[in-house]
Design an enzyme around this catalytic site. Structure first.
Site, PDB file in Angstrom:
ATOM      1  N   ASP A 140      48.974  47.481  52.866  1.00  0.00           N
ATOM      2  CA  ASP A 140      48.718  48.204  51.611  1.00  0.00           C
ATOM      3  C   ASP A 140      49.965  48.262  50.717  1.00  0.00           C
ATOM      4  O   ASP A 140      51.071  48.491  51.216  1.00  0.00           O
ATOM      5  CB  ASP A 140      48.260  49.632  51.958  1.00  0.00           C
ATOM      6  CG  ASP A 140      47.716  50.371  50.754  1.00  0.00           C
ATOM      7  OD1 ASP A 140      46.803  49.841  50.099  1.00  0.00           O
ATOM      8  OD2 ASP A 140      48.195  51.490  50.464  1.00  0.00           O
ATOM      9  N   GLU A 187      48.673  43.004  50.501  1.00  0.00           N
ATOM     10  CA  GLU A 187      47.938  43.348  49.289  1.00  0.00           C
ATOM     11  C   GLU A 187      48.916  43.241  48.134  1.00  0.00           C
ATOM     12  O   GLU A 187      49.852  44.039  48.020  1.00  0.00           O
ATOM     13  CB  GLU A 187      47.387  44.771  49.349  1.00  0.00           C
ATOM     14  CG  GLU A 187      46.490  45.051  48.151  1.00  0.00           C
ATOM     15  CD  GLU A 187      46.614  46.431  47.518  1.00  0.00           C
ATOM     16  OE1 GLU A 187      45.822  46.751  46.637  1.00  0.00           O
ATOM     17  OE2 GLU A 187      47.539  47.180  47.915  1.00  0.00           O
ATOM     18  N   ASP A 208      38.678  48.378  45.325  1.00  0.00           N
ATOM     19  CA  ASP A 208      39.493  48.808  44.181  1.00  0.00           C
ATOM     20  C   ASP A 208      38.979  48.258  42.855  1.00  0.00           C
ATOM     21  O   ASP A 208      39.623  48.469  41.823  1.00  0.00           O
ATOM     22  CB  ASP A 208      40.946  48.313  44.355  1.00  0.00           C
ATOM     23  CG  ASP A 208      41.712  49.118  45.385  1.00  0.00           C
ATOM     24  OD1 ASP A 208      41.325  50.259  45.677  1.00  0.00           O
ATOM     25  OD2 ASP A 208      42.725  48.587  45.899  1.00  0.00           O
TER      26      ASP A 208
HETATM   27  C1  ARE Z   1      42.360  57.828  43.189  1.00  0.00           C
HETATM   28  C2  ARE Z   1      40.972  57.934  42.590  1.00  0.00           C
HETATM   29  C3  ARE Z   1      40.808  56.963  41.447  1.00  0.00           C
HETATM   30  C4  ARE Z   1      41.880  57.201  40.404  1.00  0.00           C
HETATM   31  C5  ARE Z   1      43.253  57.195  41.058  1.00  0.00           C
HETATM   32  C6  ARE Z   1      44.296  57.639  40.049  1.00  0.00           C
HETATM   33  O1  ARE Z   1      40.013  57.633  43.599  1.00  0.00           O
HETATM   34  O2  ARE Z   1      39.525  57.096  40.865  1.00  0.00           O
HETATM   35  O3  ARE Z   1      41.829  56.195  39.424  1.00  0.00           O
HETATM   36  O4  ARE Z   1      43.288  58.077  42.184  1.00  0.00           O
HETATM   37  O5  ARE Z   1      45.518  57.880  40.639  1.00  0.00           O
HETATM   38  C7  ARE Z   1      43.861  54.956  47.355  1.00  0.00           C
HETATM   39  C8  ARE Z   1      42.390  55.216  47.144  1.00  0.00           C
HETATM   40  C9  ARE Z   1      42.077  55.387  45.676  1.00  0.00           C
HETATM   41  C10 ARE Z   1      42.943  56.481  45.087  1.00  0.00           C
HETATM   42  C11 ARE Z   1      44.405  56.139  45.334  1.00  0.00           C
HETATM   43  C12 ARE Z   1      45.340  57.235  44.851  1.00  0.00           C
HETATM   44  O6  ARE Z   1      41.643  54.133  47.671  1.00  0.00           O
HETATM   45  O7  ARE Z   1      40.704  55.737  45.521  1.00  0.00           O
HETATM   46  O8  ARE Z   1      42.638  56.533  43.703  1.00  0.00           O
HETATM   47  O9  ARE Z   1      44.620  55.961  46.744  1.00  0.00           O
HETATM   48  O10 ARE Z   1      45.061  58.406  45.503  1.00  0.00           O
HETATM   49  C13 ARE Z   1      47.660  48.962  42.212  1.00  0.00           C
HETATM   50  C14 ARE Z   1      48.512  48.757  43.428  1.00  0.00           C
HETATM   51  C15 ARE Z   1      47.651  48.476  44.638  1.00  0.00           C
HETATM   52  C16 ARE Z   1      46.610  49.581  44.863  1.00  0.00           C
HETATM   53  C17 ARE Z   1      45.808  49.704  43.562  1.00  0.00           C
HETATM   54  C18 ARE Z   1      44.800  50.849  43.654  1.00  0.00           C
HETATM   55  O11 ARE Z   1      49.426  47.701  43.183  1.00  0.00           O
HETATM   56  O12 ARE Z   1      48.466  48.413  45.784  1.00  0.00           O
HETATM   57  O13 ARE Z   1      46.692  49.967  42.449  1.00  0.00           O
HETATM   58  N1  ARE Z   1      45.712  49.335  45.994  1.00  0.00           N
HETATM   59  C19 ARE Z   1      45.895  49.982  47.313  1.00  0.00           C
HETATM   60  C20 ARE Z   1      44.553  50.239  48.000  1.00  0.00           C
HETATM   61  C21 ARE Z   1      43.874  51.401  47.320  1.00  0.00           C
HETATM   62  C22 ARE Z   1      44.670  52.665  47.628  1.00  0.00           C
HETATM   63  C23 ARE Z   1      46.111  52.469  47.464  1.00  0.00           C
HETATM   64  C24 ARE Z   1      46.678  51.232  47.272  1.00  0.00           C
HETATM   65  C25 ARE Z   1      47.000  53.614  47.718  1.00  0.00           C
HETATM   66  O14 ARE Z   1      43.795  49.101  48.051  1.00  0.00           O
HETATM   67  O15 ARE Z   1      42.538  51.586  47.707  1.00  0.00           O
HETATM   68  O16 ARE Z   1      44.207  53.713  46.755  1.00  0.00           O
HETATM   69  O17 ARE Z   1      47.156  53.682  49.123  1.00  0.00           O
HETATM   70  C26 ARE Z   1      46.352  45.929  38.140  1.00  0.00           C
HETATM   71  C27 ARE Z   1      47.768  46.073  38.679  1.00  0.00           C
HETATM   72  C28 ARE Z   1      47.783  46.275  40.177  1.00  0.00           C
HETATM   73  C29 ARE Z   1      46.938  47.468  40.490  1.00  0.00           C
HETATM   74  C30 ARE Z   1      45.507  47.153  40.047  1.00  0.00           C
HETATM   75  C31 ARE Z   1      44.525  48.273  40.354  1.00  0.00           C
HETATM   76  O18 ARE Z   1      45.867  44.638  38.280  1.00  0.00           O
HETATM   77  O19 ARE Z   1      48.525  44.956  38.344  1.00  0.00           O
HETATM   78  O20 ARE Z   1      49.102  46.475  40.645  1.00  0.00           O
HETATM   79  O21 ARE Z   1      46.989  47.757  41.874  1.00  0.00           O
HETATM   80  O22 ARE Z   1      45.480  46.898  38.651  1.00  0.00           O
HETATM   81  O23 ARE Z   1      44.873  49.442  39.667  1.00  0.00           O
END
Ligand code: ARE
Ligand code: CA
Length: 572
Positions: free
Chosen positions: A321, A350, A417
């Site tokens: 992650d 990721e 996501d």
């Molecule tokens: C929660 C709410 C959302 C809200 C968010 C706001 O559910 O509705 O929008 O908060 O802060 C986990 C949960 C999410 C949760 C989040 C925070 O699954 O539901 O959201 O925690 O509490 C970037 C990162 C990438 C990340 C994505 C989400 O680079 O690593 O953002 N993905 C991982 C997992 C997620 C997880 C987390 C990280 C945190 O897969 O599920 O979220 O552990 C562009 C950018 C990317 C960006 C992408 C998506 O393309 O370039 O960098 O990814 O958009 O935003």
């Protein structure tokens, strides 16, 4: 000759070992500029009999550049080489010393020694993998006794904090379903003890969340999956922990006195979760304090966690992650530890953007290929780019990575996501099918987000995390059967999994894309028609007929492809 556009370095995806004595070489030039590129190569100490000339082939182009590739063999494993560039008018040598009309003046590029220890290897089994991503709370409720308080009836509307009671017992119960579908690598988003529904805010890295089961259930899942020839990967949330993680709680309580004070990026004491005076995941997500992974105690802790699940519980790999925000040195150690625990374990980062730095063979094997998804959205779902743009985008991504990584890419159309792909397609199933046909026949391994196979839709998080549809009346059964068929076609035809890739039809007017996947024994021509008209296609070089793996129909003479249709023609 446009010398300023020419690029090569004996490193990264431009010069690297693909075997104990073979190296793959790429040279970039301005698009359309060069007519031919060859390479003079020899042992760097001039060993007798080591001299050779290699003709590079044009492997693909993007908007600006052509990419020329070749594989050089060296018995002594010590290679030096220089290129001879030909634009039809001039011939120039090119190497470390720059450009020259006389070869010696250009000098050489060097691959000093192809050390086996540096060879980027991905476990063999990965070539046959078809991934299925599961968000455990929403897949299947197999045990009502472990349901959290306030669980909602299956099928309700998800919000960021709703629970539906899905669990590991549910996944075990549905292994026959997954086996029937044909997927063989399950990737579960986090399952460790955590307060949230998504469980990305870990409290205890060594315990299964009681809502999902316990260690025994996890072991049972792994064993049962293995019995069916399936593997299981878990999510390593090592960039940050949850606010309730005991070491962070200790820092909250004891401030600077805490032995864990250095585990996090604390800006001032006392730590204040309202003001958020510490680094977190993303911007100000108070519940997710970021680890200071350069701290030896943090490293040691997380490495033991990584080892435990692989060695003691038998999982087959890790999805990492927010992997691009954790330091490289940590991932190098992580790879050593995980591979020592199980040499067959797979490591997938990721990272949503160019990930070249992590895919050199010393850190990850693969990434969730969001660049693939971006290209598929623009071409298949939205029609924002034409087939030429699509081919260029794919080429650019392939050229970023070593071929070992390209073959192991997790090619996804959607995830927990993102909006679901069918929704992005405006629910036009024919576009989804076209994209999935591409996904199943392209380089890399297909990753299916649970429910896509039965036609699930949804906007982005949290809507993309709806409960899996199990009522057959509500499932799109035809789509399911079609997915099943596509997966089995991929599994039965090695060319689609490991064959070389060459795009051969890039017809922007007709909006038809065709490419060839080929091994020594087998060849498949894939033709995708992303237009609303039937299109007749002229045969590419070397192909003049064959049998469509989808319909069984034989094609000779005219090759016509239906509107939004596809043909997977086995010609060899
Ligand atoms: C929660 C709410 C959302 C809200 C968010 C706001 O559910 O509705 O929008 O908060 O802060 C986990 C949960 C999410 C949760 C989040 C925070 O699954 O539901 O959201 O925690 O509490 C970037 C990162 C990438 C990340 C994505 C989400 O680079 O690593 O953002 N993905 C991982 C997992 C997620 C997880 C987390 C990280 C945190 O897969 O599920 O979220 O552990 C562009 C950018 C990317 C960006 C992408 C998506 O393309 O370039 O960098 O990814 O958009 O935003
Ligand atoms: Ca349950």
């Amino acid at each position: 000759m446009f010398q300023e556009a020419i690029y090569h370095q004996p490193l990264g995806a431009y010069g690297y070992a693909i075997g104990s004595n073979r190296a793959k070489i790429t040279l970039r030039s301005k698009k359309g500029d060069l007519k031919a590129v060859s390479m003079l190569h020899e042992d760097r100490f001039d060993a007798p009999g080591s001299h050779g000339t290699l003709q590079l082939t044009l492997a693909g182009s993007d908007e600006m550049f052509d990419y020329w590739q070749g594989t050089v063999e060296s018995e002594t494993k010590r290679v030096r080489y220089r290129f001879l560039l030909d634009d039809g008018v001039n011939r120039l040598w090119y190497a470390e010393g720059g450009f020259a009309t006389v070869g010696e003046r250009a000098g050489w590029f060097h691959l000093p020694y192809l050390n086996l220890a540096d060879l980027f290897t991905v476990p063999d089994w990965v070539e046959g993998a078809v991934v299925y991503q599961i968000f455990p709370d929403r897949f299947r409720n197999g045990n009502k006794d472990n349901d959290p308080d306030g669980v909602l009836p299956w099928g309700g509307t998800p919000t960021p904090s709703t629970f539906f009671g899905g669990d590991l017992a549910g996944i075990i119960e549905k292994l026959p379903y997954l086996s029937d579908l044909g997927v063989n690598l399950l990737y579960l988003t986090p399952v460790f003890f955590s307060p949230s529904t998504h469980k990305y805010d870990t409290i205890d890295y060594l315990a299964i969340d009681p809502q999902f089961g316990d260690l025994e259930t996890m072991k049972e899942l792994v064993d049962e999956a293995h019995k069916r020839g399936m593997r299981v990967m878990l999510d390593a949330v090592f960039n940050h922990c949850g606010m309730l993680f005991p070491p962070f709680q200790d820092v909250l309580a004891r401030g600077q006195e805490s032995e864990y004070a250095d585990w996090f990026h604390i800006k001032s004491f006392p730590v204040d979760t309202q003001a958020i005076n510490y680094e977190t995941f993303a911007t100000g997500v108070a519940s997710m304090p970021k680890f200071r992974t350069e701290h030896p105690a943090v490293r040691e802790y997380l490495l033991r966690v990584a080892e435990y699940w692989v060695k003691d519980i038998g999982i087959d790999g890790w999805r990492l992650d927010v992997a691009d925000e954790v330091d490289h040195a940590f991932w190098r150690e992580f790879r050593s530890v995980v591979r020592a625990a199980n040499p067959e374990a797979l490591i997938v980062g990721e990272a949503w953007h160019a990930s070249t730095e992590w895919l050199n063979g010393d850190q990850w094997d693969s990434v969730m290929n969001y660049l693939f998804r971006d290209a598929c959205i623009d071409f298949f779902a939205k029609g924002d780019i034409d087939v030429e743009g699509f081919d260029q985008r794919l080429t650019r991504v392939r050229m970023m990575y070593k071929e070992q990584a390209t073959k192991a890419m997790f090619n996804l159309l959607d995830s927990h996501d993102t909006e679901r792909f069918l929704t992005t397609c405006g629910e036009r199933e024919e576009l989804l099918r076209l994209a999935v046909t591409f996904q199943m026949s392209y380089m890399g391994i297909p990753e299916i987000y649970y429910g896509t196979e039965v036609g699930m839709v949804g906007l982005t998080d949290p809507d993309c995390r709806r409960c899996m549809i199990w009522d057959e009346q509500e499932q799109n059964r035809e789509l399911y059967q079609w997915f099943r068929r596509m997966i089995s076609i991929r599994k039965e035809h090695r060319a689609l999994r490991v064959g070389s890739f060459r795009s051969v039809i890039v017809d922007a007017l007709a909006n038809v894309y065709g490419f060839v996947r080929e091994t020594d024994e087998e060849g498949v021509l894939v033709v995708l028609n992303r237009s609303r008209f039937a299109q007749s296609v002229s045969w590419p070089d070397g192909v003049s007929g064959g049998v469509d793996l989808l319909s069984g129909a034989r094609y000779d003479g005219v090759l016509e492809v239906e509107p939004f249709g596809a043909v997977l023609l086995k010609y060899k």
